[in-house]
Design a protein around this motif. Structure first.
Motif, PDB file in Angstrom:
ATOM      1  N   TRP A  77       0.829  -1.207   0.000  1.00  0.00           N
ATOM      2  CA  TRP A  77       0.000   0.000   0.000  1.00  0.00           C
ATOM      3  C   TRP A  77       0.863   1.258   0.000  1.00  0.00           C
ATOM      4  O   TRP A  77       0.481   2.284  -0.558  1.00  0.00           O
ATOM      5  CB  TRP A  77      -0.922  -0.023   1.205  1.00  0.00           C
ATOM      6  CG  TRP A  77      -1.860   1.153   1.268  1.00  0.00           C
ATOM      7  CD1 TRP A  77      -1.746   2.257   2.053  1.00  0.00           C
ATOM      8  CD2 TRP A  77      -3.052   1.328   0.493  1.00  0.00           C
ATOM      9  NE1 TRP A  77      -2.804   3.111   1.834  1.00  0.00           N
ATOM     10  CE2 TRP A  77      -3.627   2.567   0.875  1.00  0.00           C
ATOM     11  CE3 TRP A  77      -3.702   0.552  -0.467  1.00  0.00           C
ATOM     12  CZ2 TRP A  77      -4.799   3.040   0.311  1.00  0.00           C
ATOM     13  CZ3 TRP A  77      -4.880   1.022  -1.023  1.00  0.00           C
ATOM     14  CH2 TRP A  77      -5.412   2.256  -0.637  1.00  0.00           C
ATOM     15  N   HIS A  78       2.054   1.165   0.597  1.00  0.00           N
ATOM     16  CA  HIS A  78       2.966   2.306   0.638  1.00  0.00           C
ATOM     17  C   HIS A  78       4.092   2.186  -0.394  1.00  0.00           C
ATOM     18  O   HIS A  78       5.083   2.913  -0.304  1.00  0.00           O
ATOM     19  CB  HIS A  78       3.572   2.440   2.040  1.00  0.00           C
ATOM     20  CG  HIS A  78       2.565   2.744   3.112  1.00  0.00           C
ATOM     21  ND1 HIS A  78       1.931   1.753   3.841  1.00  0.00           N
ATOM     22  CD2 HIS A  78       2.060   3.929   3.568  1.00  0.00           C
ATOM     23  CE1 HIS A  78       1.086   2.302   4.699  1.00  0.00           C
ATOM     24  NE2 HIS A  78       1.141   3.618   4.556  1.00  0.00           N
ATOM     25  N   GLY A  79       3.927   1.264  -1.363  1.00  0.00           N
ATOM     26  CA  GLY A  79       4.921   1.120  -2.415  1.00  0.00           C
ATOM     27  C   GLY A  79       6.159   0.360  -2.004  1.00  0.00           C
ATOM     28  O   GLY A  79       7.189   0.433  -2.698  1.00  0.00           O
ATOM     29  N   ASP A  80       6.077  -0.408  -0.929  1.00  0.00           N
ATOM     30  CA  ASP A  80       7.231  -1.165  -0.447  1.00  0.00           C
ATOM     31  C   ASP A  80       6.951  -2.651  -0.622  1.00  0.00           C
ATOM     32  O   ASP A  80       6.080  -3.216   0.046  1.00  0.00           O
ATOM     33  CB  ASP A  80       7.486  -0.838   1.033  1.00  0.00           C
ATOM     34  CG  ASP A  80       8.678  -1.596   1.592  1.00  0.00           C
ATOM     35  OD1 ASP A  80       9.458  -2.153   0.786  1.00  0.00           O
ATOM     36  OD2 ASP A  80       8.838  -1.630   2.831  1.00  0.00           O
ATOM     37  N   ALA A  81       7.685  -3.302  -1.544  1.00  0.00           N
ATOM     38  CA  ALA A  81       7.513  -4.738  -1.786  1.00  0.00           C
ATOM     39  C   ALA A  81       8.509  -5.567  -0.998  1.00  0.00           C
ATOM     40  O   ALA A  81       8.653  -6.767  -1.256  1.00  0.00           O
ATOM     41  CB  ALA A  81       7.649  -5.037  -3.281  1.00  0.00           C
ATOM     42  N   THR A  89      18.690  -5.666  -1.121  1.00  0.00           N
ATOM     43  CA  THR A  89      18.231  -4.427  -1.758  1.00  0.00           C
ATOM     44  C   THR A  89      16.708  -4.430  -1.869  1.00  0.00           C
ATOM     45  O   THR A  89      16.057  -5.477  -1.753  1.00  0.00           O
ATOM     46  CB  THR A  89      18.843  -4.281  -3.155  1.00  0.00           C
ATOM     47  OG1 THR A  89      18.462  -5.418  -3.962  1.00  0.00           O
ATOM     48  CG2 THR A  89      20.359  -4.215  -3.078  1.00  0.00           C
ATOM     49  N   GLU A  90      16.138  -3.243  -2.107  1.00  0.00           N
ATOM     50  CA  GLU A  90      14.688  -3.137  -2.263  1.00  0.00           C
ATOM     51  C   GLU A  90      14.234  -3.863  -3.526  1.00  0.00           C
ATOM     52  O   GLU A  90      14.887  -3.798  -4.570  1.00  0.00           O
ATOM     53  CB  GLU A  90      14.274  -1.665  -2.326  1.00  0.00           C
ATOM     54  CG  GLU A  90      14.456  -0.937  -1.005  1.00  0.00           C
ATOM     55  CD  GLU A  90      13.867   0.462  -1.052  1.00  0.00           C
ATOM     56  OE1 GLU A  90      13.246   0.802  -2.087  1.00  0.00           O
ATOM     57  OE2 GLU A  90      14.018   1.203  -0.074  1.00  0.00           O
ATOM     58  N   VAL A  91      13.108  -4.526  -3.411  1.00  0.00           N
ATOM     59  CA  VAL A  91      12.610  -5.356  -4.504  1.00  0.00           C
ATOM     60  C   VAL A  91      11.915  -4.522  -5.578  1.00  0.00           C
ATOM     61  O   VAL A  91      12.094  -4.758  -6.777  1.00  0.00           O
ATOM     62  CB  VAL A  91      11.653  -6.429  -3.949  1.00  0.00           C
ATOM     63  CG1 VAL A  91      10.892  -7.116  -5.079  1.00  0.00           C
ATOM     64  CG2 VAL A  91      12.417  -7.441  -3.122  1.00  0.00           C
ATOM     65  N   ALA A  92      11.119  -3.539  -5.175  1.00  0.00           N
ATOM     66  CA  ALA A  92      10.265  -2.817  -6.120  1.00  0.00           C
ATOM     67  C   ALA A  92      11.032  -2.186  -7.287  1.00  0.00           C
ATOM     68  O   ALA A  92      10.621  -2.343  -8.447  1.00  0.00           O
ATOM     69  CB  ALA A  92       9.444  -1.759  -5.378  1.00  0.00           C
ATOM     70  N   PRO A  93      12.147  -1.470  -7.055  1.00  0.00           N
ATOM     71  CA  PRO A  93      12.847  -0.875  -8.207  1.00  0.00           C
ATOM     72  C   PRO A  93      13.361  -1.915  -9.196  1.00  0.00           C
ATOM     73  O   PRO A  93      13.256  -1.726 -10.418  1.00  0.00           O
ATOM     74  CB  PRO A  93      13.999  -0.102  -7.547  1.00  0.00           C
ATOM     75  CG  PRO A  93      13.542   0.164  -6.162  1.00  0.00           C
ATOM     76  CD  PRO A  93      12.742  -1.022  -5.782  1.00  0.00           C
TER      77      PRO A  93
END
Length: 583
Positions: A77-81, A89-93
């Motif tokens: 919901w807050h754009g964090d996968a 590392t962050e997944v979404a990017p």
């Protein structure tokens, strides 16, 4: 409002269940996520209970499935996968970049597919516009071969010949538009051949409708008549075009591997094999969103093309007995399926007495000869024997899965309110992704390809059945029959099934090589049978590194797959005629 609200709830329920299942992958997986993370980040550290417990606490895996799902959904919901278990590392990017590459490849592949489909049905359009379709049998063997070509084999040939030897186009990497041409050809040519065959199957009936005769009598140009015939037939294929779009995005794993494309399919495969479940979750969710968008776009396009006629019940049926549309097929057309079938059985019969596992290192990569008609592989094994024995693992499974898919597709397609949400949901799961999910949950195995392909193989047939059912219900003759007092079962048996079954049966036969290719693709990617099994996909994977030195080792299983495609396509007309004539 209550009925509409219930329909919306039922349509949303399967998608919500799929999303929740994706969110619970870390809990559902039989692997220990803590062990995966510990090995990836601290390879030298012993996986003692204290270290594993610390990792589970840091990941929040001990809080239970409901808390795990709630935290994942809240992050989305807050754009964090989430963060990758392997790299941290962050997944979404990363998934967003992979999705962008796959969408670009999908768009170019769809252009290639549409051009190929236009070429397949060009002759029918030309003859129909000139009112010379009598005796014309749709399609040809060339489209059958294109439809049966393994995407990974086409990609290998294009990369080796066009990219490396001739140097016309870049073969590896992803640095600009010109890098999309070769992979788009590998993906778009088979998809376009299937779409072209389906369209070519419907065009003669469209040209036989009264409006076409009236347009010809009024002297309208043939190109205008052809354009309207296309508009008449395309709505029934738009749901399948949406399925192709999702498949070209998430199912292009083999092509992305060969051309070194950082796409969504390749990212998903690498994440599943490494048990990096947060990346797998985000990639699967991206496919769910893509499926929802393509489904909505297909419905909107159908409404724009024939929405008024569907509402008013002003359509004519596209069903005609094949002999009234095409005349009596020539002797060559009648014996082609028999010839292809005898040739395929002959190959299997000739190789079955041979030992597919016998090793002879002194005859490695030998060309075809009287002793080894199909040559030998890198271990000196007879390719004819391996192809013949592989038929039991590939062809029989493909036949069984295709038969189940046809029955399930027709039955569910005739109940669009029940199957519509299921089609929309399963549409988001290409065979490769289904195999990855099966592997993640049950550690894979020999049954993985069968389960994965069976789960999704019925979807295009159900979508095709529902599209034809919707159009057939809006026909004038069915409205007249209903007005005369005919009951529901009479309309189904005498009006709907004779119109829906023939094209869907032909579609199912046309999908047979695709099912075999899906099984082969999973074997090619290492998600199915394991060495020394002679399964056709595994044969292609094992011998691909030797394609330049020993092309026969790759061409033998590929040729059998192409022969299967030619057999399926040439048999579609006769099978459809029998179904259509069984009233």
């Amino acid at each position: 409002m209550g009925s509409r609200g219930g329909a919306l709830l039922w349509r949303a329920a399967p998608a919500a269940a799929l999303v929740c299942g994706i969110g619970l992958l870390p809990w559902l997986s039989h692997t220990d996520p803590a062990l995966t993370v510990l090995k990836a980040r601290s390879a030298d550290r012993d996986p003692d209970p204290e270290a594993l417990a610390a990792v589970r606490t840091r990941l929040g895996l001990e809080e239970g499935p409901s808390v795990l799902l709630g935290r994942w959904l809240g992050g989305l919901w807050h754009g964090d996968a989430g963060r990758s278990w392997i790299s941290g590392t962050e997944v979404a990017p990363a998934v967003g970049q992979a999705l962008g590459a796959s969408l670009l490849l999908m768009a170019v592949s769809l252009v290639v597919a549409c051009c190929t489909a236009a070429a397949v049905c060009a002759r029918t359009l030309h003859l129909g516009a000139r009112r010379r379709l009598h005796g014309r049998i749709p399609g040809g063997s060339l489209s059958a071969v294109l439809a049966a070509l393994p995407e990974f084999l086409t990609a290998s040939v294009l990369a080796t010949v066009v990219g490396v030897r001739l140097g016309w186009l870049p073969a590896l990497g992803w640095y600009g538009p010109q890098w999309t041409v070769l992979p788009a050809l590998a993906l778009g040519l088979p998809a376009g051949a299937v779409l072209g065959r389906l369209l070519d199957d419907r065009l003669p009936a469209a040209f036989a409708e009264p409006w076409a005769s009236a347009a010809t009598a009024r002297g309208l140009p043939g190109r205008n008549i052809a354009r309207q015939a296309l508009r008449r037939c395309v709505p029934g294929l738009l749901p399948n075009l949406g399925l192709f779009a999702v498949g070209l995005t998430g199912g292009a794993v083999a092509v992305e591997q060969i051309f070194d494309i950082p796409g969504l399919g390749r990212t998903t495969l690498q994440a599943a094999l490494a048990q990096d479940l947060p990346v797998l979750q985000a990639a699967a969710l991206a496919l769910v969103a893509l499926a929802a968008v393509t489904t909505a776009a297909a419905r909107l396009a159908v409404g724009r093309l024939v929405g008024t006629a569907l509402r008013d019940g002003a359509l004519h049926t596209l069903h005609r007995p094949l002999h009234t549309l095409h005349g009596r097929p020539s002797t060559v057309r009648r014996i082609l399926p028999l010839a292809y079938g005898i040739l395929l059985l002959g190959v299997i019969a000739a190789g079955f007495p041979r030992d597919p596992l016998a090793l002879d290192t002194t005859t490695r990569l030998r060309p075809p000869s009287t002793t080894h008609p199909f040559g030998t592989d890198a271990l000196g094994r007879d390719m004819l024997a391996r192809v013949a024995h592989g038929a039991l693992d590939t062809l029989l499974l493909a036949l069984a899965v295709s038969a189940l898919a046809l029955v399930a597709g027709v039955l569910l397609g005739l109940l669009p309110r029940l199957s519509g949400p299921l089609v929309d949901t399963v549409n988001a799961v290409p065979p490769v992704l289904a195999a990855l999910l099966v592997t993640a949950l049950w550690r894979g195995g020999g049954a993985t390809p069968v389960v994965a392909v069976a789960v999704v193989a019925w979807v295009p047939l159900a979508a095709h059945t529902s599209a034809l059912l919707r159009q057939e219900r809006a026909t004038l003759h069915l409205a007249a029959t209903r007005a005369l007092g005919a009951g529901r079962w009479y309309l189904l048996r005498r009006g709907i099934l004779p119109a829906v079954l023939p094209p869907v049966v032909r579609h199912g036969l046309l999908r047979l090589p695709g099912v075999a290719l899906a099984l082969a693709s999973l074997g090619f990617l290492g998600l199915g049978a394991q060495p020394p099994s002679p399964e056709w996909g595994l044969l292609l994977a094992e011998n691909q590194p030797y394609a330049e030195r020993a092309p026969w080792a790759v061409l033998a299983p590929a040729a059998v797959l192409a022969l299967l495609g030619a057999l399926a396509v040439t048999a579609t007309g006769r099978a459809g005629a029998r179904v259509g004539g069984a009233r």
